[in-house]
Scaffold this motif. Structure first.
Motif, PDB file in Angstrom:
ATOM      1  N   PRO A 203       1.245  -0.991   0.301  1.00 57.79           N
ATOM      2  CA  PRO A 203      -0.152   0.812   0.055  1.00 57.79           C
ATOM      3  C   PRO A 203       0.581   1.364  -0.099  1.00 57.79           C
ATOM      4  N   GLY A 204       0.497   2.330  -0.836  1.00 57.18           N
ATOM      5  CA  GLY A 204       1.415   3.361  -0.641  1.00 57.18           C
ATOM      6  C   GLY A 204       2.489   3.631  -1.357  1.00 57.18           C
ATOM      7  N   GLU A 205       2.828   2.269  -2.016  1.00 55.94           N
ATOM      8  CA  GLU A 205       4.316   1.953  -2.537  1.00 55.94           C
ATOM      9  C   GLU A 205       4.105   2.809  -4.004  1.00 55.94           C
ATOM     10  N   LEU A 206       3.482   3.183  -4.859  1.00 56.74           N
ATOM     11  CA  LEU A 206       3.710   4.090  -6.168  1.00 56.74           C
ATOM     12  C   LEU A 206       3.894   5.621  -6.332  1.00 56.74           C
ATOM     13  N   GLU A 207       3.425   5.938  -4.955  1.00 57.52           N
ATOM     14  CA  GLU A 207       3.950   7.318  -4.819  1.00 57.52           C
ATOM     15  C   GLU A 207       6.171   7.091  -4.049  1.00 57.52           C
ATOM     16  N   GLU A 208       5.786   6.177  -3.300  1.00 51.75           N
ATOM     17  CA  GLU A 208       7.399   6.306  -2.872  1.00 51.75           C
ATOM     18  C   GLU A 208       7.958   6.147  -4.701  1.00 51.75           C
ATOM     19  N   VAL A 209       7.876   4.933  -5.546  1.00 49.38           N
ATOM     20  CA  VAL A 209       8.471   4.425  -6.094  1.00 49.38           C
ATOM     21  C   VAL A 209       8.399   6.313  -7.577  1.00 49.38           C
ATOM     22  N   GLU A 210       7.433   6.875  -7.084  1.00 50.86           N
ATOM     23  CA  GLU A 210       7.777   7.869  -8.166  1.00 50.86           C
ATOM     24  C   GLU A 210       8.133   8.853  -7.616  1.00 50.86           C
ATOM     25  N   GLU A 211       8.323   9.272  -6.460  1.00 51.93           N
ATOM     26  CA  GLU A 211       9.180  10.556  -5.841  1.00 51.93           C
ATOM     27  C   GLU A 211      10.713   9.840  -6.018  1.00 51.93           C
ATOM     28  N   GLN A 212      10.958   8.836  -5.296  1.00 52.13           N
ATOM     29  CA  GLN A 212      12.322   7.650  -6.094  1.00 52.13           C
ATOM     30  C   GLN A 212      13.261   8.421  -7.581  1.00 52.13           C
ATOM     31  N   TYR A 213      11.831   8.140  -8.226  1.00 52.47           N
ATOM     32  CA  TYR A 213      12.548   8.178  -9.655  1.00 52.47           C
ATOM     33  C   TYR A 213      12.810   9.453 -10.195  1.00 52.47           C
ATOM     34  N   GLU A 214      11.178  10.148 -10.154  1.00 51.52           N
ATOM     35  CA  GLU A 214      12.064  11.977 -10.094  1.00 51.52           C
ATOM     36  C   GLU A 214      13.339  12.059  -9.239  1.00 51.52           C
ATOM     37  N   LYS A 215      13.736  11.751  -8.464  1.00 48.75           N
ATOM     38  CA  LYS A 215      14.964  12.211  -7.665  1.00 48.75           C
ATOM     39  C   LYS A 215      16.294  11.526  -8.280  1.00 48.75           C
ATOM     40  N   LEU A 216      16.205  10.239  -9.216  1.00 48.75           N
ATOM     41  CA  LEU A 216      17.326   9.748  -9.381  1.00 48.75           C
ATOM     42  C   LEU A 216      17.489  10.326 -10.628  1.00 48.75           C
ATOM     43  N   ASN A 217      16.441  10.686 -11.543  1.00 49.63           N
ATOM     44  CA  ASN A 217      16.192  10.855 -12.909  1.00 49.63           C
ATOM     45  C   ASN A 217      16.708  12.640 -12.950  1.00 49.63           C
ATOM     46  N   VAL A 283      23.928  20.418   3.330  1.00 49.74           N
ATOM     47  CA  VAL A 283      24.875  19.453   3.781  1.00 49.74           C
ATOM     48  C   VAL A 283      25.190  18.215   3.534  1.00 49.74           C
ATOM     49  N   ASP A 284      23.988  17.933   4.197  1.00 47.61           N
ATOM     50  CA  ASP A 284      23.906  16.564   4.593  1.00 47.61           C
ATOM     51  C   ASP A 284      23.176  16.032   3.232  1.00 47.61           C
ATOM     52  N   GLU A 285      22.143  16.422   2.417  1.00 44.65           N
ATOM     53  CA  GLU A 285      21.438  15.994   1.598  1.00 44.65           C
ATOM     54  C   GLU A 285      22.542  15.624   0.474  1.00 44.65           C
ATOM     55  N   LEU A 286      23.181  16.751  -0.280  1.00 39.33           N
ATOM     56  CA  LEU A 286      23.922  16.652  -0.977  1.00 39.33           C
ATOM     57  C   LEU A 286      25.458  15.721  -1.138  1.00 39.33           C
ATOM     58  N   GLU A 287      25.657  15.194   0.145  1.00 37.21           N
ATOM     59  CA  GLU A 287      26.193  14.009   0.326  1.00 37.21           C
ATOM     60  C   GLU A 287      26.042  13.429   0.604  1.00 37.21           C
ATOM     61  N   LYS A 288      24.543  12.525   0.417  1.00 36.38           N
ATOM     62  CA  LYS A 288      24.031  11.444   0.286  1.00 36.38           C
ATOM     63  C   LYS A 288      23.642  11.132  -1.349  1.00 36.38           C
ATOM     64  N   LEU A 289      23.613  12.728  -2.228  1.00 32.81           N
ATOM     65  CA  LEU A 289      23.713  12.411  -3.378  1.00 32.81           C
ATOM     66  C   LEU A 289      24.287  11.272  -3.901  1.00 32.81           C
ATOM     67  N   GLU A 290      24.137  10.344  -5.392  1.00 32.84           N
ATOM     68  CA  GLU A 290      25.307   9.639  -5.925  1.00 32.84           C
ATOM     69  C   GLU A 290      24.229   9.213  -7.146  1.00 32.84           C
ATOM     70  N   ALA A 291      24.746   9.303  -8.423  1.00 35.25           N
ATOM     71  CA  ALA A 291      24.427   9.895  -9.568  1.00 35.25           C
ATOM     72  C   ALA A 291      24.681   7.308  -9.568  1.00 35.25           C
ATOM     73  N   ASP A 292      23.455   6.653  -9.970  1.00 34.08           N
ATOM     74  CA  ASP A 292      23.129   5.640  -9.942  1.00 34.08           C
ATOM     75  C   ASP A 292      21.706   4.755 -10.894  1.00 34.08           C
ATOM     76  N   PRO A 293      22.970   4.752 -12.230  1.00 36.59           N
ATOM     77  CA  PRO A 293      22.128   4.919 -13.218  1.00 36.59           C
ATOM     78  C   PRO A 293      21.586   3.233 -13.342  1.00 36.59           C
ATOM     79  N   GLN A 294      22.255   2.439 -12.444  1.00 32.35           N
ATOM     80  CA  GLN A 294      21.568   1.506 -12.200  1.00 32.35           C
ATOM     81  C   GLN A 294      19.550   1.224 -11.786  1.00 32.35           C
ATOM     82  N   LYS A 295      19.828   2.128 -10.041  1.00 27.41           N
ATOM     83  CA  LYS A 295      18.489   2.377  -8.649  1.00 27.41           C
ATOM     84  C   LYS A 295      17.293   2.856 -10.488  1.00 27.41           C
TER      85      LYS A 295
END
Length: 551
Positions: A203-217, A283-295
């Motif tokens: 339940p609620g997974e679609l919103e989480e996946v959409e958010e993750q996709y937008e972030k990685l993309n 700064v914390d948010e920037l440090e967590k970001l990492e490009a991950d084409p596979q993800k």
């Protein structure tokens, strides 16, 4: 028993009210006097259809009312089934309105004709030479045999078991039909279920996946914007943080001069603290970001899967897909368990049949034992009724089939003449013979079971002499166990009545009406004398009438 009868505005009857006693009541009168009107009125009380043509004055309402004493008939269950108030003294009323509409009431409760007929057949049995076919039916013959065999308890047990058997057979047929339908869909439903189960929906997974996709993309843009924001806050020359510290230092030097300045200094200090927290979070948010084409690819595939499943099943969200998965699980599970359910029901059916077979054998043994005694009694009574050569051949044979009252076939054959061939009653017996057979059967039944009030309507036609006496004696004997009416033209039967009524016509105000009168002792003598010798009553006829009446 019929305690009283009231008729108003029916055919030639203008107004009639009469009370009856138990025992044998005889009704006499000339042909055409209106005896059939009484039966017609009673027929309406028993549920027969009515029309305006049976009303004497079509501008007035026709009312027929009967009072019945019914405590000996054990009808409480029937009253409950028909949703009626039970009374030992029950009033049945039938009305025909000037419009032609008919209404019926039992104890002042409106009832349908169907309900009235169901009750009526338990209260009155009208028997005439034209209504003897009942005796030729197998069900009626079994009723007579069972009365002598005393199988009432076993037959009721059998009928309850048969109802259970039919219900279980109906259920198993429905399960088999369901199994056929479900089996056709089983493979498809299993495929759909596996697809949804493999998707591991939450339940609620679609919103989480959409958010993750937008972030990685959009990770590069996010990194760039975050770096810019951090620089604007922390730059040594023009950074917001340094400028805010300068403002804070300036205000701290003057905050003692007034309360408002102190308040402003405090607010700036709070903003500086909050800004520092925001800077740390950036700064914390920037440090967590990492490009991950596979993800990113995995997230994209997951998102496409969820969207495809929604489109495929016309679902509005993940929750609806989860509900669909649960429905498919039930269908698949039900299909897989149907065979087990069917086998379980078949076992129960066989067990029910085994119990039915046991009861059916008990019924058969009792019937087989009672049948010869029934034949002997019938033949003896018919011999007294002028049928000395009447003989029966009867047998009960077990079958595999489950009938409504057992597993037997009753063969009941009749021959009226010595050396004659035997055949089914309906095929070989004449109307007069059937009438006497029915009288004999009702005579026997009256000794073993509580019969409703019986009305014999001129079944003595064509009978005379000693046979008439025997017929009269049979009716009188029957009346010790039930109320009996006999509409008759025979003086022998009329004289045997414990009370006698005469039906006659008379002209009142230029209108012919039918009347019914209870005869006195003297009137009975004259009526029976007239039945013996005609209108011109002789002394011999009077003497004969008195002897018949035992006066």
């Amino acid at each position: 028993m019929l305690r009283g009868l009231s008729i108003k505005n029916f055919a030639l009857i203008e107004q009639l009210q009469v009370s009856f006693d138990s025992g044998l009541t005889t009704i006499t009168g000339e042909t055409g006097a209106g005896k059939s009107l009484l039966l017609g009125a009673l027929g309406l009380l028993l549920g027969k259809r009515a029309d305006l043509s049976s009303v004497k004055d079509s501008s007035q309402k026709c009312i027929i009312e009967g009072e019945f004493l019914i405590q000996q008939y054990k009808l409480q269950e029937l009253f409950e089934e028909e949703v009626l108030d039970y009374e030992d003294e029950t009033i049945i009323r039938r009305e025909i309105l000037p419009s032609g509409k008919s209404r019926a009431f039992v104890n002042d409760t409106p009832v349908t004709l169907q309900s009235l007929a169901a009750l009526g057949e338990k209260l009155i049995d009208i028997h005439s030479q034209h209504q003897t076919l009942e005796v030729t039916s197998n069900d009626f013959q079994f009723t007579v045999l069972d009365a002598l065999a005393e199988t009432h308890r076993e037959v009721e047990s059998y009928k309850r078991g048969l109802r259970i058997l039919k219900q279980k057979e109906k259920e198993v047929q429905q399960l088999i039909a369901n199994q056929e339908n479900f089996t056709k869909e089983y493979d498809y439903n299993s495929f759909l279920l596996k697809e949804l189960e493999d998707a591991k929906l939450k339940p609620g997974e679609l919103e989480e996946v959409e958010e993750q996709y937008e972030k990685l993309n959009n990770i590069e843009e996010i990194q760039e914007r975050l770096s810019s924001a951090i620089g604007m806050v922390s730059s040594e020359d023009i950074g917001i943080s340094d400028q805010l510290n300068t403002v804070k230092a300036s205000l701290s030097k003057i905050e003692l001069y007034s309360g408002s300045l102190k308040e402003l200094s405090g607010r700036v200090a709070s903003i500086a603290i909050e800004l520092e927290d925001v800077h740390t979070a950036l700064v914390d948010e920037l440090e967590k970001l990492e490009a991950d084409p596979q993800k990113l690819e995995e997230t994209n595939q997951r998102l496409q899967l969820l969207h495809n499943l929604q489109v495929k099943h016309s679902a509005s969200g993940i929750e609806e897909l989860i509900e669909l998965k649960e429905e498919l699980q039930q269908k698949v599970s039900k299909t897989e368990s149907l065979s087990e359910d069917i086998e379980k029901l078949k076992t129960e059916i066989q067990s029910t049949k085994d119990r039915l077979d046991e009861v059916a054998v008990k019924i058969h043994k009792k019937r087989e034992k009672a049948l010869p005694a029934l034949i002997v009694e019938l033949e003896e009574i018919l011999k007294a009724l002028g049928m000395p050569n009447a003989t029966f051949q009867a047998s009960v044979k077990m079958r595999e089939q489950y009938f409504s009252n057992g597993k037997e076939v009753l063969e009941f054959l009749f021959s009226a003449n010595k050396g004659g061939s035997f055949g089914e009653l309906r095929k070989v017996a004449s109307g007069g013979e059937l009438s006497r057979i029915m009288l004999a059967i009702k005579t026997i039944l009256s000794r073993y079971t509580q019969l409703p009030t019986i009305i014999f309507d001129e079944i003595d036609t064509g009978v005379s002499g000693e046979i008439a006496h025997k017929m009269a004696d049979l009716m009188l004997n029957m009346s010790s166990n039930l109320q009996v009416f006999s509409i008759t033209h025979l003086p022998q039967i009329a004289a045997n009545g414990q009370s006698q009524y005469k039906v006659f016509k008379e002209d009142i105000n230029d209108t012919t009406v039918t009347q019914l009168k209870l005869l006195s002792k003297e009137e009975r003598v004259r009526e029976i004398a007239e039945m013996i010798g005609g209108k011109d009553i002789s002394d011999t006829a009077l003497t004969h009438a008195k002897s018949l009446l035992h006066y």
